[in-house]
Design an enzyme around this catalytic site. Structure first.
Site, mmCIF file in Angstrom:
data_model
loop_
_atom_site.group_PDB
_atom_site.id
_atom_site.type_symbol
_atom_site.label_atom_id
_atom_site.label_comp_id
_atom_site.label_asym_id
_atom_site.label_seq_id
_atom_site.Cartn_x
_atom_site.Cartn_y
_atom_site.Cartn_z
ATOM 1 N N HIS A 48 6.868 0.991 -10.768
ATOM 2 C CA HIS A 48 6.298 0.869 -9.426
ATOM 3 C C HIS A 48 6.675 2.066 -8.557
ATOM 4 C CE1 HIS A 48 6.885 -0.556 -5.184
ATOM 5 N NE2 HIS A 48 5.614 -0.827 -5.342
ATOM 6 N N GLU A 51 4.477 5.016 -9.231
ATOM 7 C CA GLU A 51 3.175 4.869 -8.566
ATOM 8 C C GLU A 51 3.244 5.441 -7.147
ATOM 9 O OE1 GLU A 51 1.252 1.459 -6.047
ATOM 10 O OE2 GLU A 51 1.884 0.714 -8.011
ATOM 11 N N HIS A 52 4.339 5.146 -6.435
ATOM 12 C CA HIS A 52 4.515 5.687 -5.083
ATOM 13 C C HIS A 52 4.606 7.214 -5.103
ATOM 14 C CE1 HIS A 52 5.754 2.250 -2.264
ATOM 15 N NE2 HIS A 52 5.324 1.665 -3.367
ATOM 16 N N GLU A 129 9.619 -2.547 1.350
ATOM 17 C CA GLU A 129 8.582 -3.304 0.633
ATOM 18 C C GLU A 129 9.216 -4.495 -0.092
ATOM 19 O OE1 GLU A 129 5.061 -2.584 -2.722
ATOM 20 O OE2 GLU A 129 6.411 -0.938 -2.205
#
Length: 423
Positions: A48, A51-52, A129
């Site tokens: 994840h 992805e950022h 997040e």
């Protein structure tokens, strides 16, 4: 005429297209068979985090603002998503801008600077997040349930990772993960809508020189924690969120469409059994649904709901009764037909757009090695009988036993254990 067409680049990158001549847009994807289950305990969250970081700048487009300005200048949408078994990146734009969309996408994936200062800055964003995820029980309950189901193994960990693993990530952590999993054999390019001319030659120029190195071996199949039946996450709240379910079948199982209709009878739509009993007749909760979610080698049939904390025992018992009923009694023909038409109708609506059509095909291609034709899915749903539904319900629910995850102001798991039928 087939919905999907397939090509391969010489290095093994697959290209899946869904031409739609009436469309004026094109959805451009790169999807990889790499997600959070490909992590180790120490790198949990890196899929994840990657992805950022891909949005943070490349050698040719040095900042996030340069990338977003280029995408905004053509009125496009771009985003990415990480699941446990795949990761996807896309740009959706007017068909005339296809080549630019792919140039940006591939540049992000191949040319990302992974700047150390940017990594440190982004850690704060991901921690926030994470806080949002933990503070949203309707989302977090899924993580609690999969932790109950799979325990301390990759399918049981949160995609977003843990604060300590995110804080510990370095540039080398990213390079190691990407070097291990972002290989041509695990990569599928997807294009849906107004495909245009010379697609494959253009992709060969962008991706043809990615080294065709062997992909890592297949992961070990997860084991389901058979003994643990209840998991509570204490949170002072005005509403309890729960998932009640049972281990089911992997994604390619011959009874995949039986499971889908079984879940639809239980909790698909506002006339389903669970909606009728939990919300309409008893007023126990605001939302409830049932579905089956499968991985390549595991799966679960479950119901999720947000319920009155004072009446959670009634809610659990009501849901349990519906699981038992569908295993004990054949679904009436009229109800099964309604569920079949519901599932087919929702599937057709999903395929209405280029984006939805290529997304469906890509998930199948990445996870199963072949994108099914929509007509095959419709035929699979049409073939399901009431006997099939009861047989699978008995196997999944009666054989495996039910498990319960709860978020709310509770600490006594024994209280909930008593509400579940003995396995």
């Amino acid at each position: 005429m087939n919905t999907y067409e397939r090509h391969s680049l010489p290095n093994g990158v697959r290209v899946l297209t869904a031409p739609m001549s009436h469309a004026q847009s094109v959805s451009c994807f790169v999807m990889l068979a790499a997600g959070s289950r490909y992590e180790t305990r120490d790198t949990n969250g890196i899929a994840h985090f990657c992805e950022h970081m891909f949005f943070k700048g490349t050698e040719r487009r040095p900042t996030a603002r340069v990338i977003s300005t280029e995408i905004d200048s053509i009125g496009a949408e771009f985003n990415a998503f990480t699941s446990k078994e795949y990761t996807g990146y896309f740009v959706k734009c007017a068909a005339e801008h296809r080549d630019l969309a792919f140039d940006v996408l591939v540049d992000m994936l191949r040319g990302s600077k992974l700047d150390a200062d940017e990594i440190e800055r982004e850690k704060g964003v991901i921690i926030e997040e994470m806080n949002m995820y933990y503070d949203t029980p309707r989302d977090y309950i899924g993580g609690v349930y999969e932790s109950l189901l799979y325990g301390d193994q990759p399918l049981g960990w949160d995609i977003i990772g843990r604060k300590e693993t995110v804080r510990a990530a370095t540039r080398d952590t990213f390079l190691d993960y990407l070097g291990r999993w972002y290989k041509p054999a695990r990569m599928v390019v997807g294009v849906g809508g107004q495909i245009g001319d010379d697609l494959v030659p253009m992709l060969e120029r962008l991706l043809g020189d990615v080294p065709d190195e062997p992909a890592e071996a297949t992961l070990e199949a997860p084991s389901v924690d058979g003994d643990a039946r209840v998991k509570l996450h204490h949170k002072d709240s005005d509403q309890a969120h729960l998932i009640l379910g049972a281990p089911s079948y992997p994604i390619t199982h011959p009874d995949r469409y039986v499971l889908q209709l079984l879940a639809t009878v239980l909790g698909g739509g506002m006339s389903s059994r669970l909606w009728t009993e939990v919300r309409e007749r008893r007023g126990l909760g605001y939302y409830i649904y049932g579905l089956n979610h499968s991985y390549t080698d595991a799966g679960s049939l479950y119901a999720q709901s947000g319920v009155d904390i004072a009446r959670i025992d009634d809610a659990v018992t009501t849901i349990v009764d519906q699981f038992k009923r569908i295993a004990d009694e054949p679904v009436p023909a009229k109800e099964l037909e309604k569920a079949r038409n519901f599932a087919k109708g929702r599937f057709v609506l999903q395929l209405e757009s280029p984006h939805g059509t290529i997304m469906f095909g890509l998930r199948r291609e990445v996870l199963e090695g072949k994108a099914s034709e929509p007509s095959d899915v419709i035929a699979g749903l049409d073939a399901v009988t009431a006997e099939d539904v009861q047989r699978v319900a008995q196997d999944v629910i009666a054989r495996n036993g039910l498990k319960l995850a709860v978020i709310g102001p509770f600490d006594d798991s024994e209280r909930f254990q008593k509400l579940l039928p003995s396995a």
